[in-house]
Write a protein that holds these residues in place. Structure first.
Motif, PDB file in Angstrom:
ATOM      1  N   ARG A 124       0.831  -1.207   0.000  1.00  0.00           N
ATOM      2  CA  ARG A 124       0.000   0.000   0.000  1.00  0.00           C
ATOM      3  C   ARG A 124       0.867   1.260   0.000  1.00  0.00           C
ATOM      4  O   ARG A 124       0.572   2.228  -0.711  1.00  0.00           O
ATOM      5  CB  ARG A 124      -0.946  -0.005   1.206  1.00  0.00           C
ATOM      6  N   GLU A 125       1.929   1.265   0.795  1.00  0.00           N
ATOM      7  CA  GLU A 125       2.841   2.412   0.794  1.00  0.00           C
ATOM      8  C   GLU A 125       3.491   2.573  -0.573  1.00  0.00           C
ATOM      9  O   GLU A 125       3.650   3.698  -1.076  1.00  0.00           O
ATOM     10  CB  GLU A 125       3.910   2.238   1.866  1.00  0.00           C
ATOM     11  N   ALA A 126       3.884   1.447  -1.175  1.00  0.00           N
ATOM     12  CA  ALA A 126       4.504   1.506  -2.496  1.00  0.00           C
ATOM     13  C   ALA A 126       3.539   2.046  -3.537  1.00  0.00           C
ATOM     14  O   ALA A 126       3.933   2.781  -4.452  1.00  0.00           O
ATOM     15  CB  ALA A 126       5.007   0.122  -2.903  1.00  0.00           C
ATOM     16  N   ALA A 127       2.249   1.706  -3.410  1.00  0.00           N
ATOM     17  CA  ALA A 127       1.255   2.236  -4.336  1.00  0.00           C
ATOM     18  C   ALA A 127       0.992   3.718  -4.087  1.00  0.00           C
ATOM     19  O   ALA A 127       0.749   4.482  -5.023  1.00  0.00           O
ATOM     20  CB  ALA A 127      -0.046   1.441  -4.222  1.00  0.00           C
ATOM     21  N   THR A 128       1.038   4.123  -2.831  1.00  0.00           N
ATOM     22  CA  THR A 128       0.880   5.547  -2.520  1.00  0.00           C
ATOM     23  C   THR A 128       1.999   6.347  -3.182  1.00  0.00           C
ATOM     24  O   THR A 128       1.766   7.419  -3.752  1.00  0.00           O
ATOM     25  CB  THR A 128       0.895   5.778  -0.998  1.00  0.00           C
ATOM     26  N   LEU A 129       3.195   5.830  -3.135  1.00  0.00           N
ATOM     27  CA  LEU A 129       4.319   6.464  -3.830  1.00  0.00           C
ATOM     28  C   LEU A 129       4.143   6.301  -5.341  1.00  0.00           C
ATOM     29  O   LEU A 129       4.034   7.282  -6.075  1.00  0.00           O
ATOM     30  CB  LEU A 129       5.637   5.844  -3.373  1.00  0.00           C
ATOM     31  N   GLY A 130       4.115   5.077  -5.810  1.00  0.00           N
ATOM     32  CA  GLY A 130       3.909   4.791  -7.221  1.00  0.00           C
ATOM     33  C   GLY A 130       4.907   5.483  -8.132  1.00  0.00           C
ATOM     34  O   GLY A 130       5.972   5.949  -7.706  1.00  0.00           O
TER      35      GLY A 130
END
Length: 330
Positions: free
Chosen positions: A120-126
């Motif tokens: 989820r954090e990685a997707a928030t960054l993307g």
């Protein structure tokens, strides 16, 4: 295997994004099959569902340039079932099916193993957050330090801009945030911006070949006349990391900032970046480059609402980063 996907189809009346049941043959070639947990909403994804957007080669396609989740099957010794991973860039979501589906398959050399970040954090960054980190790193490599002076960030409420404000402030820089959104000051101050200004150049302000030197450096995702204005106002030996063109692709400037002030224009591309550099930077995004206020940047929506979210991105009414939940949201 059958699974759910949001598929973009080109028709005589435009491009539609439809929920469909698809099969394993829809995944295409690749070494690593990912069970998608999250994807995100990017400007490029919006272009993928826009007639004449220019980013998709052939339809139908599953958009989603960001993929985060866990390895479901692997033909590569680098990845095991259950590994948490992120994949973005290259042909994902533009020439091959992307993250708007329960499963995605990509070459192993496009995949990054997550360590210290959740999907989820990685997707928030993307892609946007990664591009912001890439921009900041380019300025650091150029020699920028907090002692160099203030750093301007344009498009500061957008994906790249908001993450750049957060990263730079966390590194101790004095950040000046530029945005056209009324009411964004509170958020940008919370992210660490020392001051907030409007769009640049200000309405009615004439572009000058050289203006008053104000900023040691800048992160620009706008381009166009805004970038020309910034270049004219960067201090001697400064640099601008540019990654976007929401303000246009033309650059109405002169050579004067470059030859009289030694200003450098640093082009930032996250699409074709070699995987070794990509993996190194993602590792740093879990450590010294991790934004301190990631939760403030995150909006959330189920993948079935992707089309509405993407239209808000295209219309410029969107702020921060929107995570699109995939697992369990179809």
């Amino acid at each position: 295997m059958e699974f759910q996907a949001m598929v973009a189809h080109k028709t005589d009346s435009g491009i539609s994004l439809l929920r469909e049941t698809v099969g394993d043959d829809f995944l295409g070639p690749g070494d690593v099959t990912i069970k998608v947990h999250f994807t995100s909403a990017n400007y490029k994804d919006g272009l993928a569902i826009t007639p004449g957007g220019g980013v998709v080669r052939d339809y139908p396609i599953v958009p989603g340039i960001d993929i985060t989740g866990e390895v479901f099957a692997s033909g590569s010794p680098e990845f095991a079932v259950g590994d948490l991973v992120v994949a973005h860039g290259y042909e994902i979501g533009t020439a091959r099916n992307g993250g708007f589906a329960e499963y995605a398959r990509v070459p192993a050399e496009w995949v990054v193993k997550l360590d210290g970040l959740t999907p989820r954090e990685a997707a928030t960054l993307g892609t946007a957050g990664f591009t912001a980190a890439l921009s900041v790193q380019a300025l650091l490599d150029h020699g920028l330090t907090p002692e160099s002076g203030p750093v301007l960030v344009t498009g500061a409420t957008g994906g790249v801009g908001s993450v750049a404000v957060d990263i730079l402030s966390g590194l101790g820089f004095e950040v000046i945030a530029s945005t056209g959104k009324i009411g964004a000051t509170e958020l940008l101050n919370a992210l660490g911006a020392k001051s907030v200004v409007g769009r640049l150049p200000a309405e009615g302000e004439k572009l000058r070949p050289l203006g008053k030197a104000q900023w040691a450096a800048a992160v620009d995702s706008v381009g166009g006349s805004s970038l020309a204005h910034i270049l004219s106002a960067v201090k001697y030996g400064g640099a601008v990391a540019v990654s976007g063109l929401t303000g246009g692709s033309d650059l109405p400037t002169t050579v004067l900032p470059f030859i009289l002030r030694g200003v450098s224009l640093l082009g930032i591309d996250s699409v074709q970046l070699p995987i070794s550099i990509r993996r190194e930077l993602w590792a740093r995004l879990a450590k010294d480059l991790k934004p301190q206020h990631l939760s403030l940047l995150e909006n959330y929506a189920p993948i079935t609402e992707a089309e509405a979210v993407l239209h808000s991105v295209l219309e410029g009414t969107h702020s921060g980063r929107t995570v699109l939940g995939v697992a369990g949201e179809f």
